[in-house]
Design an enzyme around this catalytic site. Structure first.
Site, PDB file in Angstrom:
ATOM      1  N   TYR A   1       0.830  -1.213   0.000  1.00 21.37           N
ATOM      2  CA  TYR A   1       0.000   0.000   0.000  1.00 21.37           C
ATOM      3  C   TYR A   1       0.861   1.258   0.000  1.00 21.37           C
ATOM      4  O   TYR A   1       0.426   2.300   0.460  1.00 21.37           O
ATOM      5  CB  TYR A   1      -0.857   0.046   1.266  1.00 21.37           C
ATOM      6  CG  TYR A   1      -2.145  -0.733   1.235  1.00 21.37           C
ATOM      7  CD1 TYR A   1      -2.196  -2.044   0.790  1.00 21.37           C
ATOM      8  CD2 TYR A   1      -3.321  -0.147   1.695  1.00 21.37           C
ATOM      9  CE1 TYR A   1      -3.384  -2.746   0.808  1.00 21.37           C
ATOM     10  CE2 TYR A   1      -4.505  -0.851   1.715  1.00 21.37           C
ATOM     11  CZ  TYR A   1      -4.536  -2.152   1.269  1.00 21.37           C
ATOM     12  OH  TYR A   1      -5.711  -2.849   1.303  1.00 21.37           O
TER      13      TYR A   1
ATOM     14  N   LYS B   1       5.357 -14.761   2.666  1.00 19.67           N
ATOM     15  CA  LYS B   1       5.179 -15.428   1.369  1.00 19.67           C
ATOM     16  C   LYS B   1       6.552 -15.490   0.710  1.00 19.67           C
ATOM     17  O   LYS B   1       6.714 -15.192  -0.471  1.00 19.67           O
ATOM     18  CB  LYS B   1       4.158 -14.642   0.518  1.00 19.67           C
ATOM     19  CG  LYS B   1       3.713 -15.347  -0.740  1.00 19.67           C
ATOM     20  CD  LYS B   1       2.983 -16.659  -0.499  1.00 19.67           C
ATOM     21  CE  LYS B   1       2.855 -17.454  -1.792  1.00 19.67           C
ATOM     22  NZ  LYS B   1       2.298 -18.820  -1.564  1.00 19.67           N
TER      23      LYS B   1
ATOM     24  N   ASP C   1      -0.913 -18.370   2.280  1.00 19.82           N
ATOM     25  CA  ASP C   1      -1.962 -19.265   1.771  1.00 19.82           C
ATOM     26  C   ASP C   1      -2.273 -20.376   2.786  1.00 19.82           C
ATOM     27  O   ASP C   1      -3.430 -20.658   3.102  1.00 19.82           O
ATOM     28  CB  ASP C   1      -1.589 -19.834   0.385  1.00 19.82           C
ATOM     29  CG  ASP C   1      -0.152 -20.321   0.293  1.00 19.82           C
ATOM     30  OD1 ASP C   1       0.630 -20.118   1.246  1.00 19.82           O
ATOM     31  OD2 ASP C   1       0.204 -20.930  -0.734  1.00 19.82           O
TER      32      ASP C   1
ATOM     33  N   ASP D   1      -4.734  -7.382   5.482  1.00 23.04           N
ATOM     34  CA  ASP D   1      -6.033  -6.866   5.038  1.00 23.04           C
ATOM     35  C   ASP D   1      -6.943  -8.054   4.722  1.00 23.04           C
ATOM     36  O   ASP D   1      -8.092  -8.123   5.177  1.00 23.04           O
ATOM     37  CB  ASP D   1      -5.830  -5.988   3.797  1.00 23.04           C
ATOM     38  CG  ASP D   1      -7.144  -5.480   3.241  1.00 23.04           C
ATOM     39  OD1 ASP D   1      -8.064  -5.219   4.039  1.00 23.04           O
ATOM     40  OD2 ASP D   1      -7.256  -5.338   2.003  1.00 23.04           O
TER      41      ASP D   1
ATOM     42  N   ASP E   1     -10.254  -9.856   7.147  1.00 24.48           N
ATOM     43  CA  ASP E   1     -11.648 -10.089   6.725  1.00 24.48           C
ATOM     44  C   ASP E   1     -12.048 -11.534   7.008  1.00 24.48           C
ATOM     45  O   ASP E   1     -13.159 -11.805   7.474  1.00 24.48           O
ATOM     46  CB  ASP E   1     -11.826  -9.801   5.223  1.00 24.48           C
ATOM     47  CG  ASP E   1     -12.265  -8.365   4.959  1.00 24.48           C
ATOM     48  OD1 ASP E   1     -11.975  -7.490   5.809  1.00 24.48           O
ATOM     49  OD2 ASP E   1     -12.900  -8.117   3.910  1.00 24.48           O
TER      50      ASP E   1
END
Ligand code: IPM
Ligand code: MG
Length: 357
Positions: free
Chosen positions: A138, A189, A222, A246, A250
């Site tokens: 971001y 990752k 993942d 982010d 959720d």
């Protein structure tokens, strides 16, 4: 009497409804405890302001906000203004301008809330997600060239700095250390992203040596989604990049029962600038004006704000009232109930007043 100045920015959609509810609960707390006072000033910034003036907030907004002890933020986003305009015009400039580099997202299953997972109740899922909030994916670095032509190119560069990664790791380890289980999971990752994410792993390892009493492990993002669903009890504090967290937050909110209860603090841990507290749910235009928005995320983030200001007892009192109300079944439609925003808010205010001690 301890006094604090609060800038309230209700902004768009259901933002004004939930911030009004949050301020009502904070007012009830002040009357009940009598030990602190919040001086609240409201700012009419957001998408309507943009339609009138061409800017989401005035050019000197950060100077105005800087004088406050904290910011209580509603939601940003409107159906008729592009999302990148609303986001980069209001919320991100505040987060970045005030270097609120730690985004803190507590998640747990509140009593009375039915989560979607079988065999998973309150106590099985009690997480603190720490989201890097100042750089990563971001950072706003990138650009577009040859617009509209076949050879058009767009780049979106993720930035990871040693300073940025070190400070968020330290924040996360310290937070994990302060929680009973002293358990941190570092999300990464680094199998596919071999520069930024490999440095992220190396810095996690370095910072971990400062916290020998914190048990920590590393998960690829993942695989992390599966662990959150299949073994929620195995997690406590979680740290991840801006984009990874982010997405994971959720998922966390859904696993806890509803995005309508999920709060977030955008924190400057060094306290050079005001920190900003908001519900995660966003402007939800589909239910705006209907009086059924869930105010619980805004109450919970109000509790985060009180804790940050140095009022942990008031924060605990607010959360205890919220939990009494959810346990009693006064729930908005997103949680399967049929209560209105006002009914939930009044119930929480009553619970604040009637609580002993
Ligand atoms: C959040 C939200 C925002 C984000 C959106 C509105 C850009 O999803 O707070 O998680 O991604 O930061
Ligand atoms: Mg999000």
């Amino acid at each position: 009497m301890r006094e604090y100045s609060i800038a309230a920015i209700p902004a768009d959609g259901i933002g004004p409804e939930v911030i009004a509810a949050g301020l009502q609960a904070l007012e009830a707390l002040q009357r009940r405890t009598g030990s602190f006072r919040l001086h609240v000033e409201q700012f009419p910034w957001g998408s309507d302001f943009y339609k009138r003036t061409g800017a989401m907030m005035p050019a000197d907004a950060l100077d105005t906000l800087k004088k406050f002890d904290a910011i209580y933020f509603g939601a940003v986003g409107a159906p008729d203004v592009p999302d990148h305009v609303t986001l980069w015009g209001l919320r991100l400039p505040i987060c970045q301008g005030f270097d609120q580099y730690a985004n803190v997202r507590p998640t747990k299953i509140l009593p009375g809330v039915t989560p979607p997972l079988r065999d998973c109740g309150p106590g099985d899922l009690d997480w603190m997600i720490v989201r890097e909030n100042s750089e990563g994916e971001y950072s706003g670095h990138g650009g577009r060239a040859h617009r509209g032509l076949p050879e058009e190119v767009a780049t979106e560069v993720a930035i990871f700095t040693r300073v940025g990664v070190t400070r968020i790791m330290r924040y996360a380890f310290r937070l994990a250390q302060a929680r009973p289980r002293k358990l941190l999971t570092v999300v990464t990752k680094s199998n596919a992203q071999r520069f930024g994410m490999v440095m992220w792993d190396e810095i996690a390892e370095e910072v971990s040596r400062e916290f020998p009493d914190v048990a920590w492990d590393k998960m690829l993002v993942d695989a992390m989604t599966m662990r959150m669903v299949l073994k929620p009890q195995s997690l406590d504090t979680i740290v991840a990049t801006n984009l990874h967290a982010d997405i994971l937050s959720d998922l966390a909110a859904a696993l806890a029962g509803s995005l309508g209860v999920a709060p977030t603090g955008n924190v400057d841990p060094e306290r050079r600038f005001p920190s900003m507290f908001e519900p995660i749910h966003g402007s939800a235009f589909d239910i705006a004006g209907k009086g059924i928005a869930n105010p619980i995320a805004t109450f919970w983030t109000g509790a985060q704000m009180l804790e940050h200001l140095g009022e942990p007892e008031a924060a605990a009192r607010l959360m205890a009232a919220v939990e009494r109300v959810t346990a009693s079944g006064v729930l908005t439609p997103d949680l399967g109930g049929n209560a209105t925003t006002r009914q939930v808010t009044d119930a929480v205010c009553d619970a604040i007043h009637s609580a002993n001690a």
